[in-house]
Design an enzyme around this catalytic site. Sequence first.
Site, short mmCIF file in Angstrom:
data_model
loop_
_atom_site.label_atom_id
_atom_site.label_comp_id
_atom_site.label_asym_id
_atom_site.label_seq_id
_atom_site.Cartn_x
_atom_site.Cartn_y
_atom_site.Cartn_z
CG HIS A 76 39.51 44.29 47.50
ND1 HIS A 76 40.20 45.43 47.84
CD2 HIS A 76 40.32 43.64 46.62
CE1 HIS A 76 41.35 45.48 47.19
NE2 HIS A 76 41.46 44.39 46.45
CG ASN A 149 44.95 47.92 45.57
OD1 ASN A 149 43.76 47.79 45.86
ND2 ASN A 149 45.69 46.93 45.12
CG HIS A 340 34.63 45.31 34.93
ND1 HIS A 340 35.91 44.80 34.90
CD2 HIS A 340 34.03 44.85 33.81
CE1 HIS A 340 36.07 44.08 33.81
NE2 HIS A 340 34.95 44.10 33.13
CE1 TYR A 363 39.42 43.01 38.62
CE2 TYR A 363 38.07 44.10 40.26
CZ TYR A 363 39.31 43.69 39.82
OH TYR A 363 40.43 43.93 40.57
FE1 HDD Z 1 41.09 43.10 42.08
C1 HDD Z 1 38.13 43.30 43.72
C2 HDD Z 1 41.90 46.26 43.16
C3 HDD Z 1 44.23 42.77 40.73
C4 HDD Z 1 40.18 40.19 40.73
N1 HDD Z 1 40.19 44.50 43.22
C5 HDD Z 1 38.96 44.39 43.81
C6 HDD Z 1 38.66 45.58 44.53
C7 HDD Z 1 39.73 46.41 44.38
C8 HDD Z 1 40.69 45.72 43.55
C9 HDD Z 1 39.90 47.79 44.96
C10 HDD Z 1 37.41 45.85 45.33
C11 HDD Z 1 36.33 46.45 44.49
C12 HDD Z 1 35.16 46.85 45.35
O1 HDD Z 1 35.33 47.75 46.19
O2 HDD Z 1 34.10 46.25 45.20
N2 HDD Z 1 42.77 44.25 42.03
C13 HDD Z 1 42.85 45.54 42.44
C14 HDD Z 1 44.11 46.10 42.00
C15 HDD Z 1 44.78 45.11 41.33
C16 HDD Z 1 43.93 43.95 41.34
C17 HDD Z 1 44.55 47.52 42.24
C18 HDD Z 1 46.12 45.14 40.67
C19 HDD Z 1 46.66 46.21 40.20
N3 HDD Z 1 42.06 41.73 40.97
C20 HDD Z 1 43.34 41.78 40.48
C21 HDD Z 1 43.58 40.65 39.62
C22 HDD Z 1 42.42 39.92 39.61
C23 HDD Z 1 41.48 40.61 40.46
C24 HDD Z 1 44.87 40.37 38.89
C25 HDD Z 1 42.10 38.65 38.88
C26 HDD Z 1 42.69 38.19 37.83
N4 HDD Z 1 39.46 41.92 42.27
C27 HDD Z 1 39.29 40.78 41.58
C28 HDD Z 1 37.92 40.17 41.77
C29 HDD Z 1 37.24 41.20 42.72
C30 HDD Z 1 38.34 42.20 42.95
C31 HDD Z 1 37.93 38.76 42.18
C32 HDD Z 1 36.58 40.67 43.98
C33 HDD Z 1 35.28 41.38 44.10
C34 HDD Z 1 35.12 42.09 42.85
O3 HDD Z 1 36.19 41.86 42.05
O4 HDD Z 1 34.18 42.78 42.52
O5 HDD Z 1 37.26 40.06 40.57
#
Ligand code: HDD
Length: 716
Positions: A76, A149, A340, A363
Amino acid sequence: MKKKENAGVDKKSSDLSVNTQNAAGQLLTSNQGVPVNDDQNSLKTGERGGTLLEDFLLREKITHFDHERIPERVVHARGAAAHGYFQVYESMAKYTKAHFLQDPSLQTPVFVRFSTVAGSRGSTDLARDVRGFSVKFYTEQGVYDLVGNNMPVFFIQDAIKFPDLIHAVKPEPHNEIPQAASAHDTFWDFISLMPESMHMIMWLMSDRAIPRSYRMMEGFGVHTFRFINAEGKSHFVKFHWKPLLGVHSVCWDEAQKISGKDPDFHRRDLWEAIENGAYPEWELGVQIVADEDEFKFEFDLLDPTKLIPEEIVPVQRIGKMVLNRNPDNFFAETEQVAFHPGNVVSGIDFTNDPLLQGRLFSYTDTQLIRLGGPNFHEIPINRSIAPVHNNQRDGYMRQTINQGRASYHPNSLGGGCPFQAKTIEGGFRSYTERIDSKTIRGRSKSFLDHFSQATLFYESQSEAEKQHLTDALRFELGKVETVEIRQRMIGLLSQINKELAQNVADALGLTVPEALMYPINHSVPANEDPQDYQPIYIKQSIEKSEALSMNHTSKNSIRTRQIAFLLADGFEMEPLETMKKALEKEGAMIKIIAPKLGEITSSKGEKIKVDQSLLTSASVLFDALFVCSGKECVETLVNEPDAIGFIEEAYKHYKPIATESNGVDLLKNSSRIKKELVKETHGLIGLVVDKSPQEFISAIAQHRFWEREKKDKHLG
Ligand code: HDD
């Protein structure tokens, strides 16, 4: 809890403004506040001499610049955001004690970030991808983040597979190709071995993955969460965001072209809508399921690859979100915002969805590396508007100056402060779920049906949507070089719908396997018999769900649609003005496109300003086209290949086109449109010739005339 007067938007704005800076009328200074009298030259030993190490102004400026970048988000990374507020329609106290969902007079400030998943920070907005939809509510009881999402399900069931999924979809590691695209071997290799991803793949291959605008997307919390009321009673809840402008997409050919013409298309669209006062709006929807009904569905509520069809549990619209202010500074706000899913407030709680549980760890962890330490909650955009008091101390970039000696609890030296809050005072108390089981590293068998909701999604699409989905699979798998991967995908598609599998296989020069062909199921727990974990297919209680198709979205408004007016010197002013007035009255945005910039003169000598030239503009950046009339105007444009190309492309992308009088001669220069105009008896699809503005308005509200697609193929 005591109700605060006028809590919300103003409070947050003033909170942020402590850190906002306006340099108007100010002296240039160093970071230490020393006024600078020459910012053009470094300090040297004579006019042609060496630069002195002593030059603290040079060193400070260059050092700061050298450190300007922070790691982009691991997923993202590409996004855009805006401020606004949320207001509940009626108290939801029956289900939740969350204060911001109880008081209809309260406007809770929000900051919302939309994003793509796979691409880097500078990648195109129009990639075929899932869109992130993250909402930060600055509530009086603390920060609540709904990190969702634009698709209601996810690829995987267990967070332990997330790094694999992301490694597979990101550019391939040996050559860092391709950027912001899933159409490559590693992604489809992984997917072809993960049958649980099939439902999400249907969404990703649909036009939902190429939205017309962030403002025209649905949002979903994906997981099942819990609402907890004041009595401690729990209800399951799924969250939805419903855009008031309806759900609309572009088509794939267009998406690819927009990526070249304007890679910032979605970012610009959001920014401009807000600057123009056309504030994007969504309604918050909830599907509520009583705790006792947990097992009444043919799927597991904890499985994030499943949705609850709206026909089974209707979505109640409980409030509205309005985005009404652009950020002042992209980096400070949009880049530094840290969402988060674990940021919840009293009245909202988690379930044991194993994907959600893993997210609850990920997160905070990612912000530690991305934002450089544990104090990222103190960055203005992340700050709670509720007071923050605890015994956490120090760390990189600490902003708070905590007073007193006691940084522990219990203490007597600090008078026992800060106190623990009782539940009645808003103290967060986790839901007390009864757990009685052995520790296992495994998957519930109730998660084994990977295909039936994929079928439900496919069957619920209109003919045009099915065609686009098939074309998307043909495109994506056509880019895959390894034949075995394509073949495995055909095997999986055949479990969803035989015709779909056949249509994709045809384009790839493959056949659909006769016998059921599942890949090895890698999610079988160690020491278990794989036979017990074969994917199963449970027939769903409904065969189609209208809510899954964009065909049924609201098509009653042309607010904020971008309309191109194509003209040249000698155009007729009167019909232009009539049309422009009528469209603007309905909230559409008009842009004047002509062969060159500057001013353009009507047949009667009136002048109007040109917004974009044929060189800088493109048909893909608009929703509809009005071709102006006038003898000289039409004669000029007929000899302008870019003008004819503009018209043909609008037609090719199924957009409404209107003209009157001799403007039709221009349309006839496109061979496709000419055929259409000649066959008038069949009805003109989205071509509005010599009709009232109202007819054009209705056509624009339809968004696209997909019927042309079939006709086009038929006409050749
Ligand atoms: Fe995630 C970012 C949505 C599963 C780990 N995720 C991130 C963002 C969104 C989502 C919208 C962007 C946030 C922003 O605008 O800063 N993610 C989802 C949805 C998931 C999902 C709807 C499943 C239903 N994500 C998911 C899993 C993991 C992560 C299973 C890890 C185990 N997601 C992350 C992250 C991010 C992230 C690596 C990258 C940047 C951040 O968190 O802040 O931690």
